[in-house]
Design a protein around this motif. Sequence first.
Motif: not given
Length: 213
Positions: A125-146
């Motif tokens: 229900g949130s209406t906030k807009i994600l700032r570019p730093a939180l877009w998936p390709n801009n996140l730091k220290g990420t990895f994918v799990i299944r």
Amino acid sequence: MGYFDIGLKVEGKFATEKVLKSMKFGAANALTQTAKQAQAAVQDTLRGTFTLRGRWFEQQNRFGIKVKPATPSNLTARVTTAATWLSKQQQGGTIHAGERAKVFPYTYNGKKYIAIPTETLRPRGSTKILRPALWPNNLKGTFVIRTKKTGALLLVQRVSKGRGKGLKAMYLLIEQVKVVPERIWDQPIQNLCERKLGQNLQQFINEALANIR
């Protein structure tokens, strides 16, 4: 998305040129007023159907629901928008990864996915807009799990500092999104025109004729 025209023709014999001119002036005002009311109806429908983020749908914005007014020489008012993604919402269908759409793209192991924010980023229900730093390709220290239970792919971020340190699921990675059709464009405009166009024409044409000098 395209446009929706609201127009008419003024034909027949008139007592004087002033009468004809006044009728066209009144008709143009009526059509413009109807288009503005239709614009508001579409915006209200969007607000009532979706969780809208930002003010993109307003007249002054690039993708806004806009009105092009009628004139006495062109008795057609137009409700239009450059928000092409509304066509998919109107018609329904499937958005595939890699397709140009209003989604977050993400590539993992050479394969394209659509990244859907989890409630970590965007509570329900949130209406906030994600700032570019939180877009998936801009996140730091990420990895994918299944996940073991469902086999879903998650983009996870490792946070090493602060009160929220640890692993956080940031995005769900999926190959396609099914879109349920919603009559968010043509239906509210048609309903509005059925209710208001005749009233507006009568009001504005009568006012124009009453002011003939």
